[in-house]
Design a protein around this motif. Sequence first.
Motif, PDB file in Angstrom:
ATOM      1  N   ARG A  52       8.245   4.851  -2.427  1.00  0.00           N
ATOM      2  CA  ARG A  52       9.106   6.680  -1.793  1.00  0.00           C
ATOM      3  C   ARG A  52       8.176   7.660  -3.222  1.00  0.00           C
ATOM      4  N   ARG A  53       8.287   7.313  -4.393  1.00  0.00           N
ATOM      5  CA  ARG A  53       8.000   8.362  -5.508  1.00  0.00           C
ATOM      6  C   ARG A  53       6.490   7.902  -5.581  1.00  0.00           C
ATOM      7  N   ALA A  54       6.195   6.711  -4.814  1.00  0.00           N
ATOM      8  CA  ALA A  54       4.567   6.832  -4.950  1.00  0.00           C
ATOM      9  C   ALA A  54       3.598   8.068  -3.950  1.00  0.00           C
ATOM     10  N   VAL A  55       4.966   8.014  -2.545  1.00  0.00           N
ATOM     11  CA  VAL A  55       4.753   9.039  -1.538  1.00  0.00           C
ATOM     12  C   VAL A  55       4.375  10.292  -2.164  1.00  0.00           C
ATOM     13  N   ALA A  56       5.426  10.601  -2.330  1.00  0.00           N
ATOM     14  CA  ALA A  56       5.387  11.476  -2.994  1.00  0.00           C
ATOM     15  C   ALA A  56       4.859  12.933  -3.258  1.00  0.00           C
ATOM     16  N   ALA A  57       4.116  13.016  -3.783  1.00  0.00           N
ATOM     17  CA  ALA A  57       3.301  13.738  -4.532  1.00  0.00           C
ATOM     18  C   ALA A  57       1.928  13.927  -3.090  1.00  0.00           C
ATOM     19  N   ALA A  58       1.711  12.842  -2.708  1.00  0.00           N
ATOM     20  CA  ALA A  58       0.324  12.806  -1.389  1.00  0.00           C
ATOM     21  C   ALA A  58       0.620  11.716  -0.350  1.00  0.00           C
ATOM     22  N   PRO A  75       8.351   4.896  16.196  1.00  0.00           N
ATOM     23  CA  PRO A  75       6.996   4.258  15.950  1.00  0.00           C
ATOM     24  C   PRO A  75       7.043   3.101  14.453  1.00  0.00           C
ATOM     25  N   GLU A  76       7.607   3.962  13.669  1.00  0.00           N
ATOM     26  CA  GLU A  76       7.893   3.388  12.326  1.00  0.00           C
ATOM     27  C   GLU A  76       8.570   1.881  12.133  1.00  0.00           C
ATOM     28  N   LEU A  77       9.356   1.683  13.221  1.00  0.00           N
ATOM     29  CA  LEU A  77      10.084   1.110  13.641  1.00  0.00           C
ATOM     30  C   LEU A  77       9.824  -0.150  14.240  1.00  0.00           C
ATOM     31  N   VAL A  78       8.812  -0.214  15.409  1.00  0.00           N
ATOM     32  CA  VAL A  78       8.353  -0.758  16.529  1.00  0.00           C
ATOM     33  C   VAL A  78       6.800  -1.229  15.621  1.00  0.00           C
ATOM     34  N   LEU A  79       6.331  -0.418  14.985  1.00  0.00           N
ATOM     35  CA  LEU A  79       5.623  -0.714  14.182  1.00  0.00           C
ATOM     36  C   LEU A  79       5.723  -1.775  12.785  1.00  0.00           C
ATOM     37  N   ASP A  80       6.971  -2.065  12.423  1.00  0.00           N
ATOM     38  CA  ASP A  80       6.904  -2.202  11.275  1.00  0.00           C
ATOM     39  C   ASP A  80       6.299  -1.155  10.279  1.00  0.00           C
ATOM     40  N   ALA A  81       6.571  -0.995  10.366  1.00  0.00           N
ATOM     41  CA  ALA A  81       5.507   0.094   8.996  1.00  0.00           C
ATOM     42  C   ALA A  81       6.458   1.222   8.123  1.00  0.00           C
ATOM     43  N   GLY A  82       6.086   1.728   7.004  1.00  0.00           N
ATOM     44  CA  GLY A  82       7.127   1.847   6.246  1.00  0.00           C
ATOM     45  C   GLY A  82       6.757   3.592   5.873  1.00  0.00           C
ATOM     46  N   LEU A  83       7.167   4.283   4.295  1.00  0.00           N
ATOM     47  CA  LEU A  83       7.267   5.536   3.731  1.00  0.00           C
ATOM     48  C   LEU A  83       5.434   5.534   3.797  1.00  0.00           C
ATOM     49  N   GLY A  84       5.174   7.187   4.491  1.00  0.00           N
ATOM     50  CA  GLY A  84       3.389   7.281   3.967  1.00  0.00           C
ATOM     51  C   GLY A  84       2.608   6.191   5.223  1.00  0.00           C
ATOM     52  N   ASP A  85       2.876   5.540   5.521  1.00  0.00           N
ATOM     53  CA  ASP A  85       1.859   4.761   6.726  1.00  0.00           C
ATOM     54  C   ASP A  85       2.062   5.601   7.826  1.00  0.00           C
TER      55      ASP A  85
END
Length: 216
Positions: A52-58, A75-85
């Motif tokens: 979360r901190r890593a993608v806060a700026a960009a 999409p984030e659930l069914v593709l098992d992705a996260g913040l900024g993906d």
Amino acid sequence: MTLIAAALVASLTLAPAAPAAADGDPLTRLLAGNQRYGAAQPLHPNQSPERRRAVAAAQAPFAAVVGCADSRVPPELVLDAGLGDLFVVRTAGNVVDEIGLGSIEFAVAVLGTPLVVVLGHERCGAVEATLRGGPVPGDVQAVVDAIRPNLARAAARPGDPLANAVHDNVAAVVARLRSAEPVLAPRVRDGTLRIVGAVYDLDSGAVTLVDAPGGR
């Protein structure tokens, strides 16, 4: 034109799509995430406070998803992705108007996203309402009007008409995005952008790629 608007126009005109994600081909990465989800073995990547901190700026999402607004297909659930993906645009029936198209163009031209996935799903209510015909309430008519031209051949083909219609709707949206000038189409032609279609199975959780004419 303000300085901010001018900068955005310049970015849309000049920015190339980014290369594939360093940790693998973006589409392979998405499909692997879906396989984990379907097998009930999700990793829940990139969801930590550090991320979360890593993608806060960009942000630099490795894929954009044009998905249906259906509550069963996040999409984030069914593709098992996260913040900024993922850069996600969702509408009923996964159709794209000018604002949706502009959003995808922003992801590609400004954020450097190299992959766009149009993600439909089986038994889509918006597609079913369009196929069935008849009156719909309020501005739901705008959704039906956007989907209807995509379904011209669905009922005439063998097989389940609704399943055919879902696939045809996805393929039509893919074709529209691949031909969208001046941002998306040149990148598709030079190989820096890939646009594909897929359909999500509500029962199994599996995502299957859909053939769509006209390009990568």
